[in-house]
Each structure stands twice: as structure tokens, then as C-alpha cells.
Write a protein that holds these residues in place. Structure first.
Motif, PDB file in Angstrom:
ATOM      1  N   ALA A 102       0.831  -1.207   0.000  1.00 55.49           N
ATOM      2  CA  ALA A 102       0.000   0.000   0.000  1.00 55.49           C
ATOM      3  C   ALA A 102       0.865   1.256   0.000  1.00 55.49           C
ATOM      4  CB  ALA A 102      -0.924  -0.011   1.219  1.00 55.49           C
ATOM      5  N   LEU A 103       1.927   1.242   0.793  1.00 50.02           N
ATOM      6  CA  LEU A 103       2.834   2.392   0.848  1.00 50.02           C
ATOM      7  C   LEU A 103       3.511   2.610  -0.498  1.00 50.02           C
ATOM      8  CD1 LEU A 103       4.259   4.634   2.372  1.00 50.02           C
ATOM      9  CD2 LEU A 103       5.871   2.929   3.270  1.00 50.02           C
ATOM     10  N   ALA A 104       3.934   1.513  -1.135  1.00 51.17           N
ATOM     11  CA  ALA A 104       4.568   1.626  -2.454  1.00 51.17           C
ATOM     12  C   ALA A 104       3.611   2.213  -3.474  1.00 51.17           C
ATOM     13  CB  ALA A 104       5.070   0.259  -2.919  1.00 51.17           C
ATOM     14  N   LEU A 105       2.372   1.736  -3.483  1.00 50.85           N
ATOM     15  CA  LEU A 105       1.391   2.233  -4.450  1.00 50.85           C
ATOM     16  C   LEU A 105       1.070   3.700  -4.194  1.00 50.85           C
ATOM     17  CD1 LEU A 105      -0.598   1.860  -6.764  1.00 50.85           C
ATOM     18  CD2 LEU A 105      -2.259   0.961  -5.104  1.00 50.85           C
ATOM     19  N   GLY A 106       0.857   4.072  -2.939  1.00 55.22           N
ATOM     20  CA  GLY A 106       0.567   5.470  -2.634  1.00 55.22           C
ATOM     21  C   GLY A 106       1.707   6.385  -3.026  1.00 55.22           C
ATOM     22  N   ARG A 107       2.926   5.949  -2.759  1.00 52.98           N
ATOM     23  CA  ARG A 107       4.107   6.731  -3.143  1.00 52.98           C
ATOM     24  C   ARG A 107       4.186   6.890  -4.654  1.00 52.98           C
ATOM     25  NH1 ARG A 107      10.426   4.993  -1.740  1.00 52.98           N
ATOM     26  NH2 ARG A 107      11.433   6.540  -3.111  1.00 52.98           N
ATOM     27  N   LEU A 108       3.962   5.806  -5.381  1.00 49.37           N
ATOM     28  CA  LEU A 108       4.069   5.853  -6.838  1.00 49.37           C
ATOM     29  C   LEU A 108       2.962   6.695  -7.457  1.00 49.37           C
ATOM     30  CD1 LEU A 108       5.053   2.129  -7.442  1.00 49.37           C
ATOM     31  CD2 LEU A 108       6.482   4.129  -7.917  1.00 49.37           C
ATOM     32  N   LEU A 109       1.749   6.613  -6.902  1.00 48.80           N
ATOM     33  CA  LEU A 109       0.655   7.427  -7.443  1.00 48.80           C
ATOM     34  C   LEU A 109       0.937   8.918  -7.256  1.00 48.80           C
ATOM     35  CD1 LEU A 109      -2.475   5.378  -6.295  1.00 48.80           C
ATOM     36  CD2 LEU A 109      -1.543   5.575  -8.611  1.00 48.80           C
ATOM     37  N   ALA A 110       1.480   9.274  -6.094  1.00 50.97           N
ATOM     38  CA  ALA A 110       1.841  10.678  -5.867  1.00 50.97           C
ATOM     39  C   ALA A 110       2.936  11.106  -6.841  1.00 50.97           C
ATOM     40  CB  ALA A 110       2.304  10.869  -4.421  1.00 50.97           C
ATOM     41  N   GLY A 141      13.717  -0.752 -21.810  1.00 53.30           N
ATOM     42  CA  GLY A 141      14.398  -0.352 -20.581  1.00 53.30           C
ATOM     43  C   GLY A 141      13.457   0.276 -19.580  1.00 53.30           C
ATOM     44  N   ILE A 142      12.491   1.063 -20.061  1.00 53.22           N
ATOM     45  CA  ILE A 142      11.522   1.699 -19.177  1.00 53.22           C
ATOM     46  C   ILE A 142      10.664   0.645 -18.476  1.00 53.22           C
ATOM     47  CG2 ILE A 142       9.447   3.140 -19.117  1.00 53.22           C
ATOM     48  CD1 ILE A 142      10.700   4.846 -21.324  1.00 53.22           C
ATOM     49  N   VAL A 143      10.213  -0.343 -19.227  1.00 58.02           N
ATOM     50  CA  VAL A 143       9.355  -1.390 -18.652  1.00 58.02           C
ATOM     51  C   VAL A 143      10.111  -2.185 -17.595  1.00 58.02           C
ATOM     52  CG1 VAL A 143       8.129  -3.528 -19.147  1.00 58.02           C
ATOM     53  CG2 VAL A 143       7.864  -1.560 -20.670  1.00 58.02           C
ATOM     54  N   VAL A 144      11.326  -2.616 -17.927  1.00 60.41           N
ATOM     55  CA  VAL A 144      12.101  -3.418 -16.972  1.00 60.41           C
ATOM     56  C   VAL A 144      12.444  -2.617 -15.723  1.00 60.41           C
ATOM     57  CG1 VAL A 144      14.255  -4.683 -16.608  1.00 60.41           C
ATOM     58  CG2 VAL A 144      13.028  -4.925 -18.771  1.00 60.41           C
ATOM     59  N   SER A 145      12.891  -1.377 -15.906  1.00 64.38           N
ATOM     60  CA  SER A 145      13.224  -0.558 -14.742  1.00 64.38           C
ATOM     61  C   SER A 145      11.968  -0.225 -13.935  1.00 64.38           C
ATOM     62  CB  SER A 145      13.934   0.726 -15.172  1.00 64.38           C
ATOM     63  OG  SER A 145      13.083   1.564 -15.928  1.00 64.38           O
ATOM     64  N   GLY A 146      10.846  -0.056 -14.623  1.00 60.19           N
ATOM     65  CA  GLY A 146       9.604   0.220 -13.907  1.00 60.19           C
ATOM     66  C   GLY A 146       9.171  -0.936 -13.030  1.00 60.19           C
ATOM     67  N   LEU A 147       9.291  -2.147 -13.549  1.00 66.44           N
ATOM     68  CA  LEU A 147       8.898  -3.330 -12.781  1.00 66.44           C
ATOM     69  C   LEU A 147       9.871  -3.622 -11.639  1.00 66.44           C
ATOM     70  CD1 LEU A 147       7.776  -5.689 -15.694  1.00 66.44           C
ATOM     71  CD2 LEU A 147       6.300  -4.477 -14.070  1.00 66.44           C
ATOM     72  N   LEU A 148      11.174  -3.535 -11.945  1.00 60.96           N
ATOM     73  CA  LEU A 148      12.172  -3.887 -10.941  1.00 60.96           C
ATOM     74  C   LEU A 148      12.380  -2.793  -9.896  1.00 60.96           C
ATOM     75  CD1 LEU A 148      15.017  -5.621 -13.008  1.00 60.96           C
ATOM     76  CD2 LEU A 148      13.342  -6.693 -11.507  1.00 60.96           C
ATOM     77  N   GLY A 199       8.427   5.013 -16.215  1.00 62.21           N
ATOM     78  CA  GLY A 199       8.876   3.947 -15.321  1.00 62.21           C
ATOM     79  C   GLY A 199       8.070   3.951 -14.036  1.00 62.21           C
ATOM     80  N   CYS A 200       7.823   5.142 -13.506  1.00 60.81           N
ATOM     81  CA  CYS A 200       7.013   5.280 -12.298  1.00 60.81           C
ATOM     82  C   CYS A 200       5.583   4.803 -12.547  1.00 60.81           C
ATOM     83  CB  CYS A 200       7.033   6.734 -11.842  1.00 60.81           C
ATOM     84  SG  CYS A 200       6.262   7.055 -10.239  1.00 60.81           S
ATOM     85  N   ALA A 201       5.038   5.134 -13.720  1.00 60.65           N
ATOM     86  CA  ALA A 201       3.678   4.714 -14.052  1.00 60.65           C
ATOM     87  C   ALA A 201       3.576   3.195 -14.150  1.00 60.65           C
ATOM     88  CB  ALA A 201       3.239   5.357 -15.371  1.00 60.65           C
ATOM     89  N   ILE A 202       4.584   2.571 -14.741  1.00 59.60           N
ATOM     90  CA  ILE A 202       4.573   1.109 -14.857  1.00 59.60           C
ATOM     91  C   ILE A 202       4.668   0.470 -13.475  1.00 59.60           C
ATOM     92  CG2 ILE A 202       5.977  -0.857 -15.625  1.00 59.60           C
ATOM     93  CD1 ILE A 202       6.541   0.823 -18.169  1.00 59.60           C
ATOM     94  N   GLY A 203       5.509   1.040 -12.610  1.00 64.02           N
ATOM     95  CA  GLY A 203       5.587   0.535 -11.245  1.00 64.02           C
ATOM     96  C   GLY A 203       4.252   0.665 -10.530  1.00 64.02           C
ATOM     97  N   ALA A 204       3.548   1.789 -10.750  1.00 61.65           N
ATOM     98  CA  ALA A 204       2.243   1.987 -10.117  1.00 61.65           C
ATOM     99  C   ALA A 204       1.231   0.954 -10.611  1.00 61.65           C
ATOM    100  CB  ALA A 204       1.740   3.397 -10.390  1.00 61.65           C
ATOM    101  N   VAL A 205       1.244   0.687 -11.907  1.00 59.19           N
ATOM    102  CA  VAL A 205       0.334  -0.321 -12.468  1.00 59.19           C
ATOM    103  C   VAL A 205       0.629  -1.693 -11.865  1.00 59.19           C
ATOM    104  CG1 VAL A 205      -0.306  -1.557 -14.569  1.00 59.19           C
ATOM    105  CG2 VAL A 205      -0.070   0.939 -14.606  1.00 59.19           C
TER     106      VAL A 205
END
Length: 327
Positions: free
Chosen positions: A43-51, A75-82, A192-198
Motif C-alpha cells: 500500500a505504501l509503495a502504491l501510494g508513493r508511486l501514485l503521488a 528499458g523503461i518497462v524493466v526498470s519500472g517493474l524492478l 517507469g514510475c507509471a509502470i511501477g504503479a500499475v
């Protein structure tokens, strides 16, 4: 003579951006520890990424950045996920098991792993000192783990989670570097941030539940994490990474653990035990060994204009590649 200021200015800008990143990332360890008392790791990760996505998205619209080129997306996708996804979740989880200073000490094995991956995937080479440094750093991580074992299996789990975070962090940086050859620092960071949020959307229900019960201070810490250590610091990191190598950027994070220990002492009244600190210092010693170079190579580099350009220029790589890769 007039051609010297341009590379010099580039190095100084990269060093300045890296310094901003280091200061904000150090503060992130303290904020995660504080917000983690009210928010679950996902939850903290998602809230941080959405902000972070909200702030970065507004900036992209103002600057009319548009979508990154197709060549930047892998590169954006991989860095976003990792990095934006896995790293933030496991680091949040790890900091619920160990204090902020210990987490920073263990995660700072990341630059060593980064150098290893860069040597293999980005063809920066695998010198013997790198391999020796890896052995020393993982020995230090083992000392940290053993020092925490007397406090229960949860603390050992925290050390292992921080090690996993270090691996995800290193992999994300190495994946991000090629993307910056094609996209701007802002584009690569935003998407990258958006992919992490997704990737963290499965924690949306938990975020809503935790936010309903969390004190205002915890929620403000989560927003701070999204705006400053994520939106701002990841962008300044990408800006600097586009102008230097992955190995050099890893060297700029050496100061993070010391800053975190100081900040967590002041803000949280937390200081790692002596054995834990010794293990963390061994980790950093391994990183220093891996990034050292023979005297002949150091002397040769000192004659170049980058010799006095600060911590980013002080790392071992001497390739002119950064000037060709500026975004």
C-alpha cells in the motif's frame, strides 16, 4: 581551450544532480520507516508511486514531453517493474523488520551488483577487483544478518528483503541506462514510475483501507516519498545517469548509509548496533574495493578535465561513452 568547459560543465551538472538524489534518497529510508507504521508495504509503495506519477505527469504535460520513443520502452518497462515496483515493495517490507540505518547499509550493496550487471550486460568489463569486492560485500551482509539473528527470524527476513531490494535496484538502473539513450530523463522516470504503479495496483484495496485509519503524519510521509524521493530524485538520477555510466552513478550512493544513520538517529532515535554497523562498513569496504583501480590508471585519469569533477567523476570507468549518450 574553449572546448574544455562543456565536458566539465556536464560532469558538474551530473554531480550536482546526483547529490540531490543522494540527499533525498537518504531521507526516504527515514520516511519509509515512519510511514510503515501505518501502511502495509504494498500500500505504501502504491501510494508513493501514485503521488509521484501525478507530479511527474503534470510536469510532462507542461513541458509537452510526449511519449518516449519506441526504442526506450524495453528499458523503461524493466526498470519500472524492478526499481519502481519490486524494489519499493520489498524495501518497505524490509524496513518493517529492521531499522532505517541497517536497511540503508544492506541496500548499499546495490552499487556492487550494479557494477557486476553493467560489466556483463553493458560490456563495462569484470575486473578482478570487482569480483573481490563482491565477495567482501556479501561477507558484510552475512555479518549484518548474523547480528540480527538474536532478535528473531523477522530481523533476518528484513536483511534478506533489503538484499532483494538491492538486486532489484541494481537491475533497474542497468535496464534504465540504455533507455536514456533514446528518451529524456523526465520521460524515462515518468513512465517507469507509471509502470511501477500499475504493477502495484493489486494493493489498491489495502491502500484505501490503510489510508482510512492512518494518522495524518503517516499519509504526509507517503506523499513526501512520492513527490521528493520519487518524482524529483529519480528524475535527477536519470538526468545524471544519461551523462555518465551506471558504474559511476553507483559510486554516488556511498554516502547514503551514513546520512540515513544520522537522519534516523535525529528523527526516529534509531541507531544500528555496533556489530550491525561493522557488517555494513564491510559491505561498503567491498564496494570500495570493487571500484578502486591501479595507480597507473588513476594517474592517467587525473590529467583529464574530469579529474576534479566531484564524486561522479571519481569512479573507475574512463570511457568517453557518456558524452556520446547525453539525452
Amino acid at each position: 581551450m574553449k572546448s574544455l568547459p562543456s565536458p566539465r560543465r556536464t560532469e558538474l551538472l551530473a554531480a550536482g544532480a546526483a547529490t540531490v538524489t543522494v540527499l533525498l534518497w537518504a531521507s526516504a529510508f527515514v520516511s519509509i520507516r515512519s510511514a510503515g507504521e501505518a501502511y502495509a508495504p504494498g500500500a505504501l509503495a502504491l501510494g508513493r508511486l501514485l503521488a509521484g506519477v501525478l507530479v511527474l505527469g503534470v510536469i510532462c504535460l507542461i513541458r509537452r514531453e510526449g511519449l518516449p520513443p519506441r526504442a526506450a520502452w524495453p528499458g523503461i518497462v524493466v526498470s519500472g517493474l524492478l526499481w519502481f515496483g519490486l524494489y519499493m515493495v520489498v524495501l518497505n517490507w524490509g524496513e518493517q523488520k529492521v531499522d532505517a540505518g541497517t536497511a540503508a547499509l544492506v541496500v548499499n550493496v546495490g552499487p556492487l551488483i550494479m557494477a557486476l550487471l553493467a560489466g556483463w550486460l553493458l560490456k563495462e568489463g569484470l575486473p578482478p577487483r570487482l569480483l573481490a569486492g563482491m565477495a567482501v560485500s556479501f561477507a558484510g551482509a552475512a555479518v549484518v544478518g548474523l547480528s540480527m539473528s538474536g532478535e528473531g527470524s523477522a530481523s533476518v527476513l528484513g536483511v534478506l528483503l533489503c538484499l532483494l531490494a538491492a538486486v532489484a535496484y541494481a537491475g533497474g538502473v542497468v535496464a534504465q541506462k540504455p533507455a536514456l539513450r533514446h528518451g529524456s530523463a523526465l520521460q524515462v522516470t515518468t513512465f517507469g514510475c507509471a509502470i511501477g504503479a500499475v504493477a502495484c495496483l493489486p494493493f489498491a484495496g489495502q491502500l484505501v483501507s490503510d489510508a482510512a485509519d492512518a494518522p495524518l503524519s503517516a499519509t504526509l510521509n507517503m506523499v513526501y516519498l512520492g513527490v521528493f524521493p520519487t518524482a524529483l530524485a529519480f528524475t535527477t538520477w536519470a538526468f545524471a545517469l544519461a551523462r555518465t555510466t551506471a558504474g559511476k552513478m553507483g559510486a554516488t550512493t556511498y554516502a547514503v548509509p551514513a546520512l540515513v544513520v544520522l537522519m534516523s538517529w535525529v528523527a526516529l532515535d534509531e541507531v544500528p548496533g555496533w556489530i550491525t554497523l561493522v557488517g555494513g562498513l564491510v559491505c561498503l569496504a567491498g564496494v570500495a574495493v570493487s571500484r578502486s583501480r591501479p595507480r597507473t590508471a588513476a594517474a592517467a585519469e587525473e590529467v583529464g578535465p574530469a579529474a576534479a569533477a566531484g564524486p561522479v567523476a571519481a569512479a573507475p570507468e574512463t570511457s568517453p561513452e557518456p558524452q556520446r549518450e547525453q539525452a
